[in-house]
Scaffold this active site. Structure first.
Site, PDB file in Angstrom:
ATOM      1  N   ASN A 153       1.828  -2.407  -4.355  1.00 27.82           N
ATOM      2  CA  ASN A 153       1.954  -3.372  -2.987  1.00 27.82           C
ATOM      3  C   ASN A 153       0.482  -3.024  -2.900  1.00 27.82           C
ATOM      4  O   ASN A 153      -0.124  -2.584  -2.248  1.00 27.82           O
ATOM      5  CB  ASN A 153       2.276  -3.003  -1.977  1.00 27.82           C
ATOM      6  CG  ASN A 153       2.578  -3.471  -0.969  1.00 27.82           C
ATOM      7  OD1 ASN A 153       2.174  -4.956  -0.621  1.00 27.82           O
ATOM      8  ND2 ASN A 153       3.002  -3.212   0.365  1.00 27.82           N
TER       9      ASN A 153
ATOM     10  N   GLU B 234       5.872  -3.007   7.844  1.00 23.73           N
ATOM     11  CA  GLU B 234       4.947  -4.033   8.804  1.00 23.73           C
ATOM     12  C   GLU B 234       5.151  -4.996   8.368  1.00 23.73           C
ATOM     13  O   GLU B 234       4.684  -5.597   9.993  1.00 23.73           O
ATOM     14  CB  GLU B 234       3.328  -3.652   7.465  1.00 23.73           C
ATOM     15  CG  GLU B 234       2.343  -2.219   6.862  1.00 23.73           C
ATOM     16  CD  GLU B 234       2.528  -1.959   6.513  1.00 23.73           C
ATOM     17  OE1 GLU B 234       1.782  -3.235   5.174  1.00 23.73           O
ATOM     18  OE2 GLU B 234       1.295  -1.184   5.945  1.00 23.73           O
TER      19      GLU B 234
ATOM     20  N   LYS C 143      -0.580  -4.940  -0.470  1.00 20.05           N
ATOM     21  CA  LYS C 143      -1.063  -5.521   1.480  1.00 20.05           C
ATOM     22  C   LYS C 143      -2.032  -6.940   1.268  1.00 20.05           C
ATOM     23  O   LYS C 143      -2.589  -7.641   0.092  1.00 20.05           O
ATOM     24  CB  LYS C 143      -1.238  -4.200   2.353  1.00 20.05           C
ATOM     25  CG  LYS C 143       0.080  -3.340   1.579  1.00 20.05           C
ATOM     26  CD  LYS C 143      -0.065  -2.418   2.357  1.00 20.05           C
ATOM     27  CE  LYS C 143       1.121  -1.124   2.166  1.00 20.05           C
ATOM     28  NZ  LYS C 143       0.801  -0.324   2.959  1.00 20.05           N
TER      29      LYS C 143
ATOM     30  N   GLY D 132       1.264   1.532  -1.783  1.00 21.69           N
ATOM     31  CA  GLY D 132       0.867   1.070  -1.602  1.00 21.69           C
ATOM     32  C   GLY D 132      -1.196   1.675  -2.012  1.00 21.69           C
ATOM     33  O   GLY D 132      -1.420   0.799  -2.644  1.00 21.69           O
ATOM     34  N   GLY D 133      -1.729   2.619  -0.837  1.00 22.05           N
ATOM     35  CA  GLY D 133      -3.245   2.213  -1.574  1.00 22.05           C
ATOM     36  C   GLY D 133      -4.076   3.161  -2.392  1.00 22.05           C
ATOM     37  O   GLY D 133      -4.286   2.005  -2.652  1.00 22.05           O
TER      38      GLY D 133
ATOM     39  N   GLY E 207       0.273   4.478   4.646  1.00 26.74           N
ATOM     40  CA  GLY E 207      -0.538   4.974   5.272  1.00 26.74           C
ATOM     41  C   GLY E 207      -0.941   5.705   6.014  1.00 26.74           C
ATOM     42  O   GLY E 207      -2.286   6.138   5.663  1.00 26.74           O
TER      43      GLY E 207
ATOM     44  N   GLU F 261      10.965   3.884   2.310  1.00 26.11           N
ATOM     45  CA  GLU F 261      10.057   3.588   2.808  1.00 26.11           C
ATOM     46  C   GLU F 261       9.653   4.647   4.449  1.00 26.11           C
ATOM     47  O   GLU F 261       9.683   3.716   5.407  1.00 26.11           O
ATOM     48  CB  GLU F 261       9.160   2.715   3.017  1.00 26.11           C
ATOM     49  CG  GLU F 261       9.139   2.276   1.390  1.00 26.11           C
ATOM     50  CD  GLU F 261       7.845   1.651   1.226  1.00 26.11           C
ATOM     51  OE1 GLU F 261       7.109   2.034   0.525  1.00 26.11           O
ATOM     52  OE2 GLU F 261       7.512   0.521   2.263  1.00 26.11           O
TER      53      GLU F 261
ATOM     54  N   HIS G 123       9.400  -5.280   4.156  1.00 19.07           N
ATOM     55  CA  HIS G 123       9.143  -3.904   4.646  1.00 19.07           C
ATOM     56  C   HIS G 123       7.991  -3.290   6.520  1.00 19.07           C
ATOM     57  O   HIS G 123       8.316  -4.616   7.150  1.00 19.07           O
ATOM     58  CB  HIS G 123       7.146  -4.835   4.280  1.00 19.07           C
ATOM     59  CG  HIS G 123       5.617  -3.257   3.931  1.00 19.07           C
ATOM     60  ND1 HIS G 123       5.289  -2.614   4.585  1.00 19.07           N
ATOM     61  CD2 HIS G 123       5.925  -2.493   2.949  1.00 19.07           C
ATOM     62  CE1 HIS G 123       4.943  -1.582   4.510  1.00 19.07           C
ATOM     63  NE2 HIS G 123       5.129  -1.161   3.043  1.00 19.07           N
TER      64      HIS G 123
HETATM   65  P1  PGA Z   1       1.047   4.311   1.071  1.00 13.41           P
HETATM   66  O1  PGA Z   1       1.617   2.263   1.278  1.00 13.41           O
HETATM   67  O2  PGA Z   1       1.162   3.861  -0.252  1.00 13.41           O
HETATM   68  O3  PGA Z   1      -0.118   3.175   1.487  1.00 13.41           O
HETATM   69  O4  PGA Z   1       1.298   4.264   1.957  1.00 13.41           O
HETATM   70  C1  PGA Z   1       3.309   2.518   0.643  1.00 13.41           C
HETATM   71  C2  PGA Z   1       3.938   1.140   1.424  1.00 13.41           C
HETATM   72  O5  PGA Z   1       3.127   0.295   2.315  1.00 13.41           O
HETATM   73  O6  PGA Z   1       4.082   0.570   1.026  1.00 13.41           O
END
Ligand code: PGA
Length: 248
Positions: free
Chosen positions: A9, A96, A11, A234-235, A173, A167, A94
């Site tokens: 992802n 966010e 983002k 994510g990251g 993050g 999650e 998600h």
């Molecule tokens: P992260 O994000 O791996 O940066 O913690 C995961 C996500 O939000 O799907």
């Protein structure tokens, strides 16, 4: 045996050219023999990233969608638009989006239904805040999120199209990963919820992913857990780490 699914992802990272260059640089080193892999760049980059992964087994995913078919919804993207861009998976709910853009469980449910109508594959995200975990109300919260997101959706569709990603918000993050035991416990709990709602054939089939600071140093252990069928990354999906996570 459920085939693992690893989803990147992006983002709100990478411009069109950056996404293109990055995907081009990793695509031939991603081993899709034993795992399904999807990449979710931003909307602007979808079409071009699709061109790059066309000759691979990597799938294209979107990070969001709107549930109406078309019309005066400034800034939104419909399911048909995703289909036309070659999208297979779509992340829904998600944390966010729920926290920053006030997406409710009802909206999540409408989005999932709209995606299913066109036979796309929703990746439903659920998970608790640190406060909910510390207050020991996280299990009810997760059950509630699943009940509302899957309202009026039948078991055949759940088994065929839906993936659930656990999650924990406190791990996204932040560099704080849930331990593999914590992640396994909740992924098993989610499977039990699906079992209760739809029966064993659905709960044995549905893929349940873990997401939240997945990195090469913890991915192997997380992915070895019985009820964890993959990862939402994510990251680390923005770097070479993604190749290491997929080829674990
Ligand atoms: P992260 O994000 O791996 O940066 O913690 C995961 C996500 O939000 O799907």
């Amino acid at each position: 045996m459920r085939k693992k699914l690893i989803v990147g992802n992006y983002k709100m990272n990478y411009t069109l050219i950056q996404a293109e260059n990055f995907v081009e640089s990793i695509k031939d080193r991603i081993n899709t023999n034993e795992v399904d892999v999807a990449i979710c760049p931003n909307f602007v980059a979808l079409d071009r990233v699709q061109n790059i992964i066309e000759d691979t087994n990597i799938s294209l995913g979107a990070q969001n969608v709107y549930y109406e078919e078309k019309g005066a919804y400034t800034g939104e993207t419909s399911v048909d638009m995703l289909v036309a861009a070659g999208v297979k998976y779509c992340i829904v709910g998600h944390s966010e989006r729920r926290e920053i853009f006030s997406e409710t469980d009802e909206i999540v449910n409408l989005k999932i239904k709209a995606l299913l109508q066109k036979d796309l594959y929703p990746i439903l995200c659920v998970g608790e805040t640190l406060k909910q975990r510390e207050g020991n109300v996280y299990k009810e919260h997760i059950k509630n999120q699943i009940d509302l997101a899957l309202r009026d959706i039948d078991g055949t569709q759940v088994a065929r199209n839906i993936t659930i990603a656990y999650e924990p918000i406190w791990a996204i993050g932040t560099g704080k990963t849930a331990t593999s035991e914590q992640a396994e416990e909740i992924c098993k709990y989610i499977r039990d919820i699906i079992d209760e709602k739809y029966g064993q054939s659905v709960s044995n089939t549905i893929r349940i992913l873990y997401g939240g600071s997945v990195k090469p140093k913890n991915s192997k252990e997380i992915l070895s857990m019985e009820n964890i069928d993959g990862a939402l990354v994510g990251g680390a999906s923005l770097t070479e780490d993604f190749v290491a996570i997929v080829n674990y």
